[in-house]
Design a protein around this motif. Structure first.
Motif, mmCIF file in Angstrom:
data_model
loop_
_atom_site.group_PDB
_atom_site.id
_atom_site.type_symbol
_atom_site.label_atom_id
_atom_site.label_comp_id
_atom_site.label_asym_id
_atom_site.label_seq_id
_atom_site.Cartn_x
_atom_site.Cartn_y
_atom_site.Cartn_z
ATOM 1 N N ILE A 106 29.343 33.923 42.449
ATOM 2 C CA ILE A 106 29.608 34.995 43.408
ATOM 3 C C ILE A 106 31.110 35.258 43.511
ATOM 4 C CG2 ILE A 106 29.523 35.584 45.867
ATOM 5 C CD1 ILE A 106 26.822 34.042 45.954
ATOM 6 N N LEU A 107 31.887 34.185 43.657
ATOM 7 C CA LEU A 107 33.332 34.356 43.818
ATOM 8 C C LEU A 107 33.977 34.886 42.539
ATOM 9 C CD1 LEU A 107 34.248 31.192 45.927
ATOM 10 C CD2 LEU A 107 33.851 33.535 46.711
ATOM 11 N N ASP A 108 33.495 34.467 41.370
ATOM 12 C CA ASP A 108 34.017 35.001 40.103
ATOM 13 C C ASP A 108 33.807 36.510 40.034
ATOM 14 O OD1 ASP A 108 35.000 32.658 39.063
ATOM 15 O OD2 ASP A 108 33.184 32.165 37.929
ATOM 16 N N ARG A 109 32.621 36.972 40.438
ATOM 17 C CA ARG A 109 32.333 38.412 40.370
ATOM 18 C C ARG A 109 33.201 39.174 41.368
ATOM 19 N NH1 ARG A 109 32.572 42.748 40.222
ATOM 20 N NH2 ARG A 109 31.034 44.423 39.927
ATOM 21 N N ALA A 110 33.416 38.614 42.567
ATOM 22 C CA ALA A 110 34.200 39.322 43.588
ATOM 23 C C ALA A 110 35.684 39.322 43.278
ATOM 24 C CB ALA A 110 33.952 38.682 44.951
ATOM 25 N N ALA A 111 36.150 38.386 42.433
ATOM 26 C CA ALA A 111 37.583 38.239 42.173
ATOM 27 C C ALA A 111 38.166 39.416 41.418
ATOM 28 C CB ALA A 111 37.833 36.942 41.402
ATOM 29 N N SER A 112 37.361 40.049 40.564
ATOM 30 C CA SER A 112 37.897 41.134 39.742
ATOM 31 C C SER A 112 38.149 42.390 40.553
ATOM 32 C CB SER A 112 36.937 41.437 38.588
ATOM 33 O OG SER A 112 35.643 41.744 39.097
ATOM 34 N N GLU A 113 37.187 42.767 41.402
ATOM 35 C CA GLU A 113 37.352 43.932 42.261
ATOM 36 C C GLU A 113 36.249 43.906 43.310
ATOM 37 O OE1 GLU A 113 36.698 47.609 40.272
ATOM 38 O OE2 GLU A 113 35.033 46.850 39.081
ATOM 39 N N PRO A 114 36.445 44.523 44.450
ATOM 40 C CA PRO A 114 35.378 44.567 45.458
ATOM 41 C C PRO A 114 34.100 45.149 44.847
ATOM 42 C CG PRO A 114 37.438 45.340 46.394
ATOM 43 C CD PRO A 114 37.689 45.190 44.918
#
Length: 552
Positions: A509-517
């Motif tokens: 989840i955090l990996d996906r959110a790190a790139s952009e909202p």
């Protein structure tokens, strides 16, 4: 036909300090079920692991080797496998609401009436119109009189709902009449046993023994005064040298009630010798049954519904003298198995005040039953005539006793009753299968226990849904993961561990959110479909820990 038995040891034993009718009925049913059920597996719905061990021990002691599977509140959906839940009480409503979460077709419910006079029982019956019971559910009525009583309560509740809410349609469970059963072999006594029992009772060879078995409660079972008076009249008509002994086999709730029985017997039947046995002791019950000539139970109490003791007396080969009352009317054939004597109560419309006093707690349940009992009459003269006929004719006693014994074996033995239960459960399953399955699941299948995020939706500023945009709250992923891992170990967080995503899921989840909202639905899109709702629900937890933040 398999069924899950709602099992609490207290409901299926007569070894407790109080021997109530429901305990005797429950113990007898379970013994009969384990003896004659065609089950391939036994299912026990339990609230405590110790109850499963008790059920297994009972099954093994009965010679059943089939596997036993427990169902708990945490695994309630497994009731779909046996397909029927049997609950030894009339309260189907609570179980119907619990089932609603899994779909009304998930399994059938089967309850049974004991007393229907208590507030709890009457409320349970009235609730059948508002709880999500279905036509593939059933409430077994143990007698035709009880079925009529249940129907009257249901109709009164339907009339109320029609007047208040304008309802035009009601959905009800089936209301089959299936009597309680007995183990007739328990009541077969030899001539030697009879002689030994009469010797233990101190009965002279020419004396006649009348027997009452049951709770010795004048206010909540059977008022004994009519029996005492009738026995006195019959005893006065016997030839010289012949006496009457009355055996009362049961238990008094307290010393005051015991004293009341003794006082009434001394006043009403001074010519009759009265012997009191503690009916909670099995050996006393055997002595009473084996030594008697005639059985008597003049129930005049609304607390009674079926009345198992006359059937037990029939199984013992005793002619019976009973009141023409509730379930006795279904079991005892007048002039065949014994005599039913007339009863009388006031006409409808004269007892509203008594019901209100009970409803408001002015009178206790015992007082309510006792007051109704005092306004119900048993024909003493007819009872005395029945005793006199039986006392005067050994042949009549033999003929009626044998007639009752055959009837008990053919109709009321558990070997005949359990197949009727299984046939009912099979019919319920057929109805459930034939009925069109539920349409779209209602948003709130159990309105009083709805999804708290719906019930309390007006509390928060906002709500997180699939389209809510989320982004990192700051710091790189590894740092955030270490912080989340540290928080998970805190006592004030760890207590809810079962609600959290795994460490691997948190990283994804955090990996996906790190790139952009991204929308919440995208953050959990990596997971299997059946897991996504769980992760979506957990996202506010990551916001709570400062790992994610809501973006506009």
């Amino acid at each position: 036909m398999d069924a899950a038995i709602y099992f609490h040891p207290e409901a299926y034993t007569t070894t407790g300090p109080k021997l109530m009718g429901r305990n005797a009925a429950g113990e007898s049913f379970l013994r009969g079920y384990l003896a004659y059920a065609k089950a391939t597996r036994f299912w026990a719905v339990i609230q405590d692991p110790a109850h499963l061990r008790a059920f297994e021990a009972t099954a093994r002691a009965a010679g059943r080797a089939e596997p036993v599977t427990a169902v708990t509140n945490a695994t309630l959906g497994n009731l779909a496998r046996p397909g029927t839940l049997y609950h030894p009480a009339p309260g189907l409503g609570e179980h119907a609401w619990r089932r609603a979460a899994y779909g009304h077709h998930a399994w059938s419910l089967c309850g049974i009436t004991h007393t229907t006079a208590s507030a709890t029982a009457m409320d349970a019956i009235a609730e059948l119109l508002t709880a999500p019971v279905a036509p593939w559910d059933a409430l077994i009525c143990t007698s035709s009189a009880v079925r009529e009583n249940v129907g009257r309560v249901i109709q009164a509740q339907a009339d109320h709902l029609a007047a208040r809410l304008g309802i035009r349609r009601v959905v009800l469970p089936q209301l089959p009449v299936i009597p309680l059963g007995v183990h007739t072999r328990d009541f077969a006594f030899s001539g030697d046993q009879r002689q030994a029992s009469r010797a233990a009772l101190g009965v002279a060879p020419d004396d006649l023994v009348a027997l009452f078995v049951g709770r010795l409660s004048f206010h909540a079972k059977a008022h004994p005064l009519a029996m005492y008076q009738a026995l006195e009249k019959a005893a006065q008509g016997l030839p010289p040298g012949h006496g009457v002994t009355l055996v009362e086999c049961g238990w008094h709730a307290n010393a005051a009630i015991a004293a009341a029985f003794a006082e009434a017997a001394a006043a009403a039947c001074p010519s009759v010798r009265v012997v009191t046995l503690d009916g909670r002791v099995p050996e006393n019950r055997r002595t009473a049954w084996a030594g008697a000539d005639v059985f008597c139970s003049l129930s005049d109490n609304v607390q009674e519904t079926f009345g198992i003791t006359p059937v037990e007396a029939m199984a013992a080969g005793l002619p019976v003298v009973v009141s023409d009352w509730d379930g006795y009317r279904d079991t005892v054939r007048h002039d065949e198995d014994g005599f039913r004597v007339p009863t009388l109560m006031p006409e409808a419309g004269l007892g509203g005040g008594l019901a209100l006093r009970h409803a408001l707690g002015v009178d206790t349940y015992d007082q309510y039953c006792g007051h109704l009992c005092m306004l119900t009459a048993v024909d003493t003269q007819a009872t005395a005539q029945a005793f006199s006929r039986l006392f005067a004719s050994p042949e009549l006693r033999r003929r009626m006793g044998e007639s009752g014994r055959r009837r008990a074996r053919e109709v009321f033995d558990w070997s005949a009753i359990i197949p009727r239960y299984e046939a009912l459960w099979a019919q319920q399953a057929e109805l459930r299968a034939a009925k069109d399955q539920d349409g779209p699941k209602p948003p709130h299948p159990w309105p009083a226990r709805m999804d708290p995020f719906s019930a309390f939706a007006g509390y928060p500023t906002g709500r997180l849904g699939p389209g809510t945009m989320l982004g990192p709250a700051g710091g790189d992923v590894e740092e955030t993961l270490r912080r989340v891992a540290g928080c998970r170990k805190l006592a004030m967080v760890a207590y809810a561990e079962a609600l959290f995503p795994t460490e691997e899921e948190t990283r994804a989840i955090l990996d996906r959110a790190a790139s952009e909202p991204a929308p919440a639905s995208e953050l959990v899109g990596f997971a299997p479909r059946q897991r996504r709702a769980f992760l979506l629900r957990a996202l506010p937890w990551l916001v709570k820990l400062g790992a994610l933040t809501v973006r506009s």
